[in-house]
Design a protein around this motif. Structure first.
Motif, PDB file in Angstrom:
ATOM      1  N   THR A 198       0.845  -1.188   0.000  1.00 48.95           N
ATOM      2  CA  THR A 198       0.000   0.000   0.000  1.00 48.95           C
ATOM      3  C   THR A 198       0.883   1.242   0.000  1.00 48.95           C
ATOM      4  OG1 THR A 198      -1.738  -1.153   1.227  1.00 48.95           O
ATOM      5  CG2 THR A 198      -1.834   1.251   1.188  1.00 48.95           C
ATOM      6  N   ILE A 199       0.657   2.127  -0.982  1.00 46.13           N
ATOM      7  CA  ILE A 199       1.474   3.335  -1.151  1.00 46.13           C
ATOM      8  C   ILE A 199       0.609   4.556  -0.904  1.00 46.13           C
ATOM      9  CG2 ILE A 199       2.975   4.629  -2.718  1.00 46.13           C
ATOM     10  CD1 ILE A 199       3.134   2.002  -4.404  1.00 46.13           C
ATOM     11  N   GLY A 200       1.087   5.438  -0.050  1.00 46.06           N
ATOM     12  CA  GLY A 200       0.389   6.690   0.195  1.00 46.06           C
ATOM     13  C   GLY A 200       1.134   7.853  -0.435  1.00 46.06           C
ATOM     14  N   ILE A 201       0.382   8.803  -0.967  1.00 41.28           N
ATOM     15  CA  ILE A 201       0.965  10.020  -1.542  1.00 41.28           C
ATOM     16  C   ILE A 201       0.285  11.212  -0.893  1.00 41.28           C
ATOM     17  CG2 ILE A 201       1.332  11.377  -3.649  1.00 41.28           C
ATOM     18  CD1 ILE A 201       1.010   8.704  -5.197  1.00 41.28           C
ATOM     19  N   VAL A 202       1.088  12.122  -0.369  1.00 43.64           N
ATOM     20  CA  VAL A 202       0.548  13.336   0.240  1.00 43.64           C
ATOM     21  C   VAL A 202       0.878  14.510  -0.672  1.00 43.64           C
ATOM     22  CG1 VAL A 202       0.532  14.845   2.250  1.00 43.64           C
ATOM     23  CG2 VAL A 202       0.900  12.383   2.546  1.00 43.64           C
ATOM     24  N   GLY A 203      -0.168  15.141  -1.205  1.00 44.80           N
ATOM     25  CA  GLY A 203       0.024  16.252  -2.129  1.00 44.80           C
ATOM     26  C   GLY A 203      -0.525  15.927  -3.498  1.00 44.80           C
ATOM     27  N   SER A 204      -1.310  16.859  -4.065  1.00 42.38           N
ATOM     28  CA  SER A 204      -1.968  16.607  -5.359  1.00 42.38           C
ATOM     29  C   SER A 204      -1.495  17.559  -6.446  1.00 42.38           C
ATOM     30  CB  SER A 204      -3.485  16.725  -5.192  1.00 42.38           C
ATOM     31  OG  SER A 204      -3.824  18.025  -4.706  1.00 42.38           O
ATOM     32  N   GLY A 205      -0.258  18.045  -6.307  1.00 46.15           N
ATOM     33  CA  GLY A 205       0.324  18.861  -7.369  1.00 46.15           C
ATOM     34  C   GLY A 205       0.719  17.990  -8.544  1.00 46.15           C
ATOM     35  N   VAL A 216      -3.694  11.744  -0.821  1.00 48.46           N
ATOM     36  CA  VAL A 216      -4.287  12.689   0.124  1.00 48.46           C
ATOM     37  C   VAL A 216      -4.089  14.108  -0.384  1.00 48.46           C
ATOM     38  CG1 VAL A 216      -4.247  13.607   2.472  1.00 48.46           C
ATOM     39  CG2 VAL A 216      -3.876  11.166   2.092  1.00 48.46           C
ATOM     40  N   SER A 217      -5.188  14.862  -0.469  1.00 43.03           N
ATOM     41  CA  SER A 217      -5.138  16.249  -0.915  1.00 43.03           C
ATOM     42  C   SER A 217      -6.025  17.111  -0.033  1.00 43.03           C
ATOM     43  CB  SER A 217      -5.605  16.357  -2.376  1.00 43.03           C
ATOM     44  OG  SER A 217      -5.718  17.711  -2.772  1.00 43.03           O
ATOM     45  N   ARG A 218      -5.591  18.342   0.218  1.00 47.41           N
ATOM     46  CA  ARG A 218      -6.415  19.285   0.988  1.00 47.41           C
ATOM     47  C   ARG A 218      -7.313  20.114   0.087  1.00 47.41           C
ATOM     48  NH1 ARG A 218      -2.373  22.779   4.510  1.00 47.41           N
ATOM     49  NH2 ARG A 218      -1.576  23.115   2.404  1.00 47.41           N
ATOM     50  N   ASN A 219      -7.152  19.941  -1.227  1.00 46.84           N
ATOM     51  CA  ASN A 219      -7.860  20.770  -2.207  1.00 46.84           C
ATOM     52  C   ASN A 219      -9.091  20.030  -2.749  1.00 46.84           C
ATOM     53  OD1 ASN A 219      -8.683  22.109  -4.581  1.00 46.84           O
ATOM     54  ND2 ASN A 219      -6.642  22.972  -4.882  1.00 46.84           N
ATOM     55  N   PRO A 220     -10.302  20.452  -2.372  1.00 45.33           N
ATOM     56  CA  PRO A 220     -11.521  19.760  -2.835  1.00 45.33           C
ATOM     57  C   PRO A 220     -11.640  19.710  -4.353  1.00 45.33           C
ATOM     58  CG  PRO A 220     -12.029  21.304  -1.060  1.00 45.33           C
ATOM     59  CD  PRO A 220     -10.615  21.582  -1.476  1.00 45.33           C
ATOM     60  N   ILE A 223      -7.648   5.207  -4.028  1.00 44.16           N
ATOM     61  CA  ILE A 223      -8.414   6.036  -3.092  1.00 44.16           C
ATOM     62  C   ILE A 223      -7.903   7.472  -3.141  1.00 44.16           C
ATOM     63  CG2 ILE A 223      -8.955   6.439  -0.650  1.00 44.16           C
ATOM     64  CD1 ILE A 223      -8.620   3.393  -0.236  1.00 44.16           C
ATOM     65  N   ILE A 224      -8.827   8.412  -3.268  1.00 45.34           N
ATOM     66  CA  ILE A 224      -8.490   9.840  -3.200  1.00 45.34           C
ATOM     67  C   ILE A 224      -9.244  10.409  -2.006  1.00 45.34           C
ATOM     68  CG2 ILE A 224      -8.474  12.049  -4.394  1.00 45.34           C
ATOM     69  CD1 ILE A 224      -9.083   9.032  -6.506  1.00 45.34           C
ATOM     70  N   THR A 225      -8.520  11.021  -1.074  1.00 43.22           N
ATOM     71  CA  THR A 225      -9.120  11.444   0.188  1.00 43.22           C
ATOM     72  C   THR A 225      -8.500  12.756   0.677  1.00 43.22           C
ATOM     73  OG1 THR A 225      -9.440  10.774   2.512  1.00 43.22           O
ATOM     74  CG2 THR A 225      -7.442  10.033   1.435  1.00 43.22           C
ATOM     75  N   ASP A 226      -9.131  13.350   1.682  1.00 46.35           N
ATOM     76  CA  ASP A 226      -8.557  14.555   2.296  1.00 46.35           C
ATOM     77  C   ASP A 226      -8.062  14.275   3.715  1.00 46.35           C
ATOM     78  OD1 ASP A 226     -10.935  14.206   3.616  1.00 46.35           O
ATOM     79  OD2 ASP A 226     -11.674  16.247   3.306  1.00 46.35           O
ATOM     80  N   LYS A 227      -7.989  12.990   4.088  1.00 46.75           N
ATOM     81  CA  LYS A 227      -7.635  12.627   5.466  1.00 46.75           C
ATOM     82  C   LYS A 227      -6.306  11.876   5.538  1.00 46.75           C
ATOM     83  CE  LYS A 227     -12.499  12.167   6.851  1.00 46.75           C
ATOM     84  NZ  LYS A 227     -13.030  12.514   5.516  1.00 46.75           N
ATOM     85  N   LEU A 228      -5.366  12.416   6.287  1.00 47.91           N
ATOM     86  CA  LEU A 228      -4.099  11.715   6.525  1.00 47.91           C
ATOM     87  C   LEU A 228      -4.339  10.385   7.229  1.00 47.91           C
ATOM     88  CD1 LEU A 228      -1.604  14.500   7.716  1.00 47.91           C
ATOM     89  CD2 LEU A 228      -1.547  13.266   5.545  1.00 47.91           C
ATOM     90  N   ALA A 229      -5.382  10.325   8.034  1.00 47.95           N
ATOM     91  CA  ALA A 229      -5.681   9.108   8.792  1.00 47.95           C
ATOM     92  C   ALA A 229      -5.902   7.899   7.886  1.00 47.95           C
ATOM     93  CB  ALA A 229      -6.914   9.326   9.675  1.00 47.95           C
ATOM     94  N   ASP A 230      -6.289   8.147   6.629  1.00 42.58           N
ATOM     95  CA  ASP A 230      -6.528   7.047   5.690  1.00 42.58           C
ATOM     96  C   ASP A 230      -5.238   6.371   5.251  1.00 42.58           C
ATOM     97  OD1 ASP A 230      -9.264   7.376   5.786  1.00 42.58           O
ATOM     98  OD2 ASP A 230      -9.305   8.786   4.109  1.00 42.58           O
ATOM     99  N   LEU A 231      -4.085   6.917   5.674  1.00 42.57           N
ATOM    100  CA  LEU A 231      -2.793   6.341   5.308  1.00 42.57           C
ATOM    101  C   LEU A 231      -2.265   5.385   6.379  1.00 42.57           C
ATOM    102  CD1 LEU A 231      -1.010   9.544   3.913  1.00 42.57           C
ATOM    103  CD2 LEU A 231      -2.315   7.826   2.647  1.00 42.57           C
ATOM    104  N   ALA A 232      -3.092   5.059   7.354  1.00 39.41           N
ATOM    105  CA  ALA A 232      -2.654   4.252   8.508  1.00 39.41           C
ATOM    106  C   ALA A 232      -2.057   2.904   8.114  1.00 39.41           C
ATOM    107  CB  ALA A 232      -3.821   4.047   9.470  1.00 39.41           C
ATOM    108  N   GLY A 233      -2.543   2.295   7.041  1.00 43.90           N
ATOM    109  CA  GLY A 233      -2.056   0.966   6.670  1.00 43.90           C
ATOM    110  C   GLY A 233      -0.965   0.952   5.610  1.00 43.90           C
ATOM    111  N   CYS A 234      -0.407   2.101   5.280  1.00 46.20           N
ATOM    112  CA  CYS A 234       0.573   2.189   4.190  1.00 46.20           C
ATOM    113  C   CYS A 234       1.925   1.567   4.548  1.00 46.20           C
ATOM    114  CB  CYS A 234       0.799   3.646   3.790  1.00 46.20           C
ATOM    115  SG  CYS A 234      -0.583   4.373   2.905  1.00 46.20           S
ATOM    116  N   ASP A 235       2.575   1.024   3.514  1.00 44.06           N
ATOM    117  CA  ASP A 235       3.942   0.509   3.657  1.00 44.06           C
ATOM    118  C   ASP A 235       4.962   1.580   3.317  1.00 44.06           C
ATOM    119  OD1 ASP A 235       3.298  -2.392   4.160  1.00 44.06           O
ATOM    120  OD2 ASP A 235       2.280  -2.100   2.230  1.00 44.06           O
ATOM    121  N   VAL A 236       4.568   2.479   2.409  1.00 37.57           N
ATOM    122  CA  VAL A 236       5.412   3.610   2.009  1.00 37.57           C
ATOM    123  C   VAL A 236       4.522   4.834   1.881  1.00 37.57           C
ATOM    124  CG1 VAL A 236       6.906   4.587   0.206  1.00 37.57           C
ATOM    125  CG2 VAL A 236       7.024   2.144   0.711  1.00 37.57           C
ATOM    126  N   ILE A 237       4.976   5.972   2.421  1.00 39.69           N
ATOM    127  CA  ILE A 237       4.257   7.237   2.245  1.00 39.69           C
ATOM    128  C   ILE A 237       5.226   8.245   1.638  1.00 39.69           C
ATOM    129  CG2 ILE A 237       3.054   9.157   3.352  1.00 39.69           C
ATOM    130  CD1 ILE A 237       2.136   7.223   5.533  1.00 39.69           C
TER     131      ILE A 237
END
Length: 368
Positions: free
Chosen positions: A2-9, A29-33, A60-74
């Motif tokens: 499971t790979i998490g990405i923070v930032g939607s640039g 994960v993005s803060r931009n609706p 999965i596209i979300t605005d919550k960092l909490a959704d990255l709880a199960g990631c192997d790499v962020i």
């Protein structure tokens, strides 16, 4: 995996879509609706167009960092703001499982600073990708002083599984490729100050060696990122070289210019150049500047390859790919010839007394 990405640039999105091609769960994960809506629509179209992806985990596209709880790499890909990055990783440390690897895609900030507030620094490192992502497979693995060897090994495996070529960097020479790119831009700008050639003309000269014009690269990257690189990357040897370009870009940013979209260095260049000081033909002038640029390039790379912590073969292959060189470094070295290379560098040093132009150990190009 499971790979998490923070930032939607641009980079965050490109990585998100590229990871969808592999057998893994990917979460953005993005803060931009607006970005979330846009990426969600595009993802649905991709999945509908390519039924082969439907058997894999739904992205999965979300605005919550909490959704990255199960990631192997962020992988964090947000703006080059140290405080923002530090805050993200300190938040993630309370969310992610303790086996998760934290990676920052920063192009200019040192990993020691980014992960300063993180307690488990052994799982943290820099993971720097390059544009265009579809064409450049190299990714820098920037190991911090506390990064464990297990973390580096796992990251190398991760990159290979996702179709990338890792360049492992340690010690003082982290972010080597970023430093090289920004040094080439700063040196080309220095050449423009001689007044003999415009930025557009110098871009044409750099295209004889690189896949792109060096100022094309500056403009397409955008002034905010280039400004951060010019501010954060210089060591004692390069600080003087970086200042003129930093002053120029800082001035343009004060005027509201950010590069790209017709407001970069090339499009804003004043065409009313002063009369050239060079008395030879245009062809001779182009050859003179081309030799100076190539000599600087080869000397910079040779200096990095003197570092015993770096794998010379990896460095050469990565440089050749990221710069899109017209020939291998060894071929360019043989074409220019050591005598001409030394003559050019020594002339630069005699004129400036800047130790930046003292010749490095050029024997690295004759090995194997």
């Amino acid at each position: 995996m499971t790979i998490g990405i923070v930032g939607s640039g641009r980079m965050g999105q490109d990585l998100f879509y590229s990871f969808m091609e592999y057998d893994c769960q990917v979460i953005l994960v993005s803060r931009n609706p607006e970005q979330i809506e846009k990426i969600t629509k595009k993802t649905r179209k991709i999945l509908k167009r390519d039924p082969g992806l439907m058997g894999k985990e739904t992205p999965i596209i979300t605005d919550k960092l909490a959704d990255l709880a199960g990631c192997d790499v962020i992988i964090e890909t947000v703006i080059e703001d140290l405080a923002v990055k530090q805050d993200i990783f300190q938040s993630l440390e309370g969310i992610a499982k303790n086996t998760c690897i934290f990676a920052t895609n920063s192009s200019s900030l040192d990993v020691t600073d980014v992960f300063y507030g993180v307690k488990e620094k052994e799982r943290c490192l820099g993971l720097h990708y390059f544009y265009p992502l579809k064409l450049i497979s190299t990714a820098e693995v920037n190991a911090g002083p506390d990064t464990s060897e297990d973390t580096v090994t796992e990251m190398v495996k991760f990159l290979l599984v996702t179709g990338r070529k890792p360049l492992v960097l340690r010690g003082e020479n982290r972010l080597v490729l970023s430093k090289l790119l920004i040094s080439l831009a700063a040196y080309a700008y220095k050449l423009s100050l001689d007044g003999e050639l415009s930025l557009n003309e110098l871009d044409q000269i750099t295209k004889q060696v690189l896949l792109f014009g060096i100022f094309e690269m500056v403009d397409s990257t955008g002034f905010p990122v280039i400004s951060q690189c010019l501010t954060n990357l210089p060591d004692k040897l390069h600080s003087t070289l970086y200042k003129p370009l930093l002053l120029e870009i800082s001035d343009l940013m004060k005027q509201g210019k950010e590069g790209r979209r017709g407001e970069g260095l090339l499009s804003l260049e004043d065409s009313r150049k002063r009369d050239p000081a060079f008395t030879g033909s245009r062809e001779e002038c182009y050859e003179k500047y081309g030799i100076r640029f190539l000599a600087f390039l080869l000397n910079e790379i040779a200096r990095y390859m003197e570092d015993p912590l770096l794998d010379n073969k990896q460095v050469q292959e990565s440089v050749e790919e990221v710069l899109g060189l017209s020939a291998s470094l060894k071929a360019l070295y043989k074409e220019l010839k050591e005598e001409k290379l030394l003559e050019t560098l020594n002339a630069e040093y005699k004129k400036s007394l800047d130790p930046l132009f003292l010749p490095a150990d050029l024997k690295v190009y004759g090995e194997h």
